[in-house]
Design a protein around this motif. Structure first.
Motif, PDB file in Angstrom:
ATOM      1  N   ILE A   1       3.375  11.368 -60.160  1.00 46.09           N
ATOM      2  CA  ILE A   1       4.747  11.005 -60.185  1.00 46.09           C
ATOM      3  C   ILE A   1       4.999   9.480 -60.675  1.00 46.09           C
ATOM      4  O   ILE A   1       4.221   8.693 -60.600  1.00 46.09           O
ATOM      5  N   PRO A   2       6.331   9.516 -61.501  1.00 43.86           N
ATOM      6  CA  PRO A   2       6.633   8.083 -61.763  1.00 43.86           C
ATOM      7  C   PRO A   2       6.990   7.268 -60.641  1.00 43.86           C
ATOM      8  O   PRO A   2       7.542   7.838 -59.805  1.00 43.86           O
ATOM      9  N   ALA A   3       6.699   6.041 -60.699  1.00 45.58           N
ATOM     10  CA  ALA A   3       6.950   5.122 -59.636  1.00 45.58           C
ATOM     11  C   ALA A   3       6.855   3.646 -60.228  1.00 45.58           C
ATOM     12  O   ALA A   3       6.529   3.253 -61.186  1.00 45.58           O
ATOM     13  N   LEU A   4       7.427   3.078 -59.162  1.00 43.50           N
ATOM     14  CA  LEU A   4       7.602   1.412 -59.442  1.00 43.50           C
ATOM     15  C   LEU A   4       6.473   1.028 -58.664  1.00 43.50           C
ATOM     16  O   LEU A   4       6.335   1.018 -57.763  1.00 43.50           O
ATOM     17  N   VAL A   5       5.664  -0.012 -59.588  1.00 41.31           N
ATOM     18  CA  VAL A   5       4.428  -0.555 -58.636  1.00 41.31           C
ATOM     19  C   VAL A   5       4.508  -2.144 -58.697  1.00 41.31           C
ATOM     20  O   VAL A   5       5.023  -2.998 -59.416  1.00 41.31           O
TER      21      VAL A   5
ATOM     22  N   PRO B   1       7.503  -0.667 -63.868  1.00 40.77           N
ATOM     23  CA  PRO B   1       7.496   0.740 -64.027  1.00 40.77           C
ATOM     24  C   PRO B   1       6.006   1.176 -63.974  1.00 40.77           C
ATOM     25  O   PRO B   1       4.932   0.300 -64.750  1.00 40.77           O
ATOM     26  N   GLY B   2       5.648   2.504 -63.533  1.00 39.25           N
ATOM     27  CA  GLY B   2       4.166   2.872 -63.570  1.00 39.25           C
ATOM     28  C   GLY B   2       4.048   4.314 -63.013  1.00 39.25           C
ATOM     29  O   GLY B   2       5.135   5.091 -63.246  1.00 39.25           O
ATOM     30  N   CYS B   3       3.115   4.872 -62.476  1.00 40.11           N
ATOM     31  CA  CYS B   3       2.969   6.046 -61.997  1.00 40.11           C
ATOM     32  C   CYS B   3       1.805   6.131 -60.848  1.00 40.11           C
ATOM     33  O   CYS B   3       0.826   5.238 -60.898  1.00 40.11           O
TER      34      CYS B   3
ATOM     35  N   CYS C   1      -3.743  -4.815 -51.997  1.00 35.02           N
ATOM     36  CA  CYS C   1      -2.569  -3.731 -51.419  1.00 35.02           C
ATOM     37  C   CYS C   1      -1.747  -3.522 -52.706  1.00 35.02           C
ATOM     38  O   CYS C   1      -1.326  -4.289 -53.398  1.00 35.02           O
ATOM     39  N   TYR C   2      -1.383  -2.417 -52.955  1.00 29.07           N
ATOM     40  CA  TYR C   2      -0.113  -2.056 -53.917  1.00 29.07           C
ATOM     41  C   TYR C   2       1.072  -1.216 -53.035  1.00 29.07           C
ATOM     42  O   TYR C   2       0.749  -0.407 -52.264  1.00 29.07           O
ATOM     43  N   ARG C   3       2.221  -1.583 -53.472  1.00 29.71           N
ATOM     44  CA  ARG C   3       3.382  -1.239 -52.936  1.00 29.71           C
ATOM     45  C   ARG C   3       4.106  -0.355 -54.069  1.00 29.71           C
ATOM     46  O   ARG C   3       4.082  -0.515 -55.000  1.00 29.71           O
ATOM     47  N   LEU C   4       4.368   0.933 -53.706  1.00 27.60           N
ATOM     48  CA  LEU C   4       5.060   2.005 -54.511  1.00 27.60           C
ATOM     49  C   LEU C   4       6.364   2.540 -54.224  1.00 27.60           C
ATOM     50  O   LEU C   4       6.641   2.771 -52.939  1.00 27.60           O
ATOM     51  N   LEU C   5       7.133   2.559 -55.232  1.00 29.43           N
ATOM     52  CA  LEU C   5       8.658   2.901 -54.757  1.00 29.43           C
ATOM     53  C   LEU C   5       8.981   4.306 -55.865  1.00 29.43           C
ATOM     54  O   LEU C   5       8.731   3.900 -57.083  1.00 29.43           O
ATOM     55  N   SER C   6       9.217   5.305 -55.382  1.00 31.37           N
ATOM     56  CA  SER C   6       9.691   6.444 -56.377  1.00 31.37           C
ATOM     57  C   SER C   6      10.623   7.438 -55.561  1.00 31.37           C
ATOM     58  O   SER C   6      10.585   7.535 -54.279  1.00 31.37           O
ATOM     59  N   VAL C   7      11.432   7.899 -56.408  1.00 23.60           N
ATOM     60  CA  VAL C   7      12.483   8.960 -55.991  1.00 23.60           C
ATOM     61  C   VAL C   7      11.725  10.126 -55.660  1.00 23.60           C
ATOM     62  O   VAL C   7      12.027  10.727 -54.590  1.00 23.60           O
ATOM     63  N   LYS C   8      10.462  10.548 -56.297  1.00 22.05           N
ATOM     64  CA  LYS C   8       9.779  11.676 -55.935  1.00 22.05           C
ATOM     65  C   LYS C   8       8.615  11.455 -55.010  1.00 22.05           C
ATOM     66  O   LYS C   8       7.513  12.163 -55.012  1.00 22.05           O
ATOM     67  N   MET C   9       8.527  10.308 -54.323  1.00 21.90           N
ATOM     68  CA  MET C   9       7.473  10.003 -53.403  1.00 21.90           C
ATOM     69  C   MET C   9       7.359  11.226 -52.259  1.00 21.90           C
ATOM     70  O   MET C   9       5.962  11.289 -51.998  1.00 21.90           O
ATOM     71  N   ALA C  10       8.215  11.941 -52.136  1.00 21.57           N
ATOM     72  CA  ALA C  10       8.035  13.095 -51.243  1.00 21.57           C
ATOM     73  C   ALA C  10       6.942  14.062 -51.602  1.00 21.57           C
ATOM     74  O   ALA C  10       5.951  14.688 -50.984  1.00 21.57           O
ATOM     75  N   ASP C  11       6.931  14.230 -53.012  1.00 23.06           N
ATOM     76  CA  ASP C  11       6.027  15.181 -53.573  1.00 23.06           C
ATOM     77  C   ASP C  11       4.696  14.837 -53.276  1.00 23.06           C
ATOM     78  O   ASP C  11       3.599  15.417 -53.291  1.00 23.06           O
TER      79      ASP C  11
END
Length: 427
Positions: free
Chosen positions: A213-217, A227-229, A279-289
């Motif tokens: 999934i695309p995500a902010l890292v 931006p990342g994944c 520790c990495y923090r990830l933010l994504s609209v598709k995080m539920a997937d």
């Protein structure tokens, strides 16, 4: 709890064009809205629907003051400045959520409209179906791992047979005329070729990807979103940047905890003694997937924070999904509530005197589930049944593979112990 619980908030200032002045306050992003409130009176100076945003840019005011501008429908431009930690971080987060809404405008508009009970049930079943499909993927990869282990055990068994013949040759007395057999060199050559083929095959076969999934890292804190994944593999997690370069690789046993801050944000931590944790923090609209898979792989390591309760109490959807599809928890925990609520809503009086039907009673008597929705729901339930049957078949196959695996492992262990004793006697 408010439906628009903020996902993120940033201190900053907003430019009031009518008064030609800047006002300090807080810019907050929710599931569907971008809002700016004043610092003192907490009044809302700007409230923008993500579906109405036309453009998000980083500009300069008077060629000096760095600002972030948001263009709304109707050619209305909103100026935000003095954003902390910096405007680049705010831009990355806003652009990520806005882009997901832009890529699925039809679903976004459907999320904002009120849904019928039939459509709500369909969305709940759809969420459960996706959850079962994710479980099927994990189950399939697990079965492939069992098959690979069985192949390795067969090779070990073959090698133990060769070792048994070699030990028998070494145990033979020196006067035995057949001490060195001609098949020995051939068997050694075949074993070396098989080992080289196995090693080359293992090198060519990469890890299996379950979902990406695309995500902010952000590494460590939450002040530097880039931006990342996020890539979820069968036995590991990978975090990559926007160019798909690997930032960090977490093996399954290296992950100590996964904290779920809200349905869109998680943090993955690996603890160390004597040095800082990773520790990495990830933010994504598709995080539920991704969470639907990680909940099965890292069930005992996932922790839901208190901030997550705000979103759990207001089960809204993601910017790019319809109601009931935004979170894997909605499909699981809300199905029973949805069914019971539907039963309550479909109760009508048994006897109603003719000519006394009010407008409310007529509305109650109307079917809450149409024939088309009932047919669609029937098809989805049949698909769920087929998925469940396939999962049952795969589980039975894996049970048989586990039995064979246990017996083969015990047999190999006994053979190795016997060979060890024979080698000690030779020494």
């Amino acid at each position: 709890m408010s439906r628009d619980a903020p996902i993120h908030s940033w201190p900053g200032s907003y430019y009031i064009n009518s008064e030609k002045r800047w006002v300090s306050g807080t810019l907050s992003l929710s599931r569907t809205t971008l809002r700016f409130t004043t610092e003192q009176s907490k009044d809302s100076l700007a409230s923008l629907r993500l579906s109405r945003i036309m453009e998000i840019k980083m500009e300069s005011s008077s060629f000096i003051f760095s600002t972030l501008t948001v263009l709304e429908e109707g050619n209305i431009k909103h100026w935000f400045g003095s954003l902390r930690p910096n405007r680049v971080v705010v831009y990355n987060v806003l652009e990520h959520f806005w882009r997901e809404r832009l890529l699925s405008p039809t679903q976004s508009r459907g999320a904002e409209a009120s849904l019928s009970k039939g459509r709500e049930l369909i969305n709940l079943v759809s969420g459960a179906q996706r959850r079962l499909e994710d479980a099927g993927k994990v189950l399939n990869h697990q079965g492939e791992q069992f098959d690979n282990v069985m192949q390795d055990l067969d090779k070990i068994d073959s090698n133990l047979g060769v070792a048994d013949k070699l030990l028998s040759e070494l145990e033979s007395p020196p006067w035995w005329p057949f001490g060195k057999l001609p098949w020995r060199n051939q068997q050694e050559a075949k074993s070396e070729q098989a080992a080289r083929a196995t090693s080359s095959k293992s090198l060519g076969k990469g890890p299996r990807v379950i979902t990406s999934i695309p995500a902010l890292v952000s590494k460590g804190g939450e002040s530097d979103w880039k931006p990342g994944c996020l890539v979820v593999l069968v036995s590991s997690l990978e975090i990559r940047d926007a160019n798909s370069h690997l930032l960090h690789h977490f093996e399954r046993d290296e992950v100590d905890d996964i904290r779920v801050h809200n349905p869109y944000e998680v943090s993955v931590r690996q603890r160390f003694i004597g040095k800082p944790d990773i520790c990495y923090r990830l933010l994504s609209v598709k995080m539920a997937d991704a969470l639907s898979v990680m909940e099965m792989q890292y069930k005992k390591k996932i922790e839901f924070t208190t901030d997550f309760a705000a979103f759990q109490a207001s089960p809204a959807t993601t910017p790019g999904a319809t109601l009931g599809e935004g979170s894997v928890w909605v499909a699981g925990s809300g199905a029973a509530a949805g069914l019971s609520q539907l039963k309550l809503d479909t109760k009508v009086p048994v006897e109603i005197p003719a000519g006394e039907l009010t407008q409310v009673q007529v509305q109650v008597l109307q079917p809450t589930v149409t024939d088309a929705e009932a047919q669609e729901l029937k098809q989805m339930l049949l698909q769920l049944k087929n998925l469940a049957l396939e999962a049952e078949t795969e589980l039975e196959r894996q049970d048989e593979a586990l039995d064979a695996l246990v017996s083969s492992t015990d047999r190999a262990t006994m053979t190795i112990d016997k060979h060890t004793r024979r080698m000690r006697k030779l020494l």
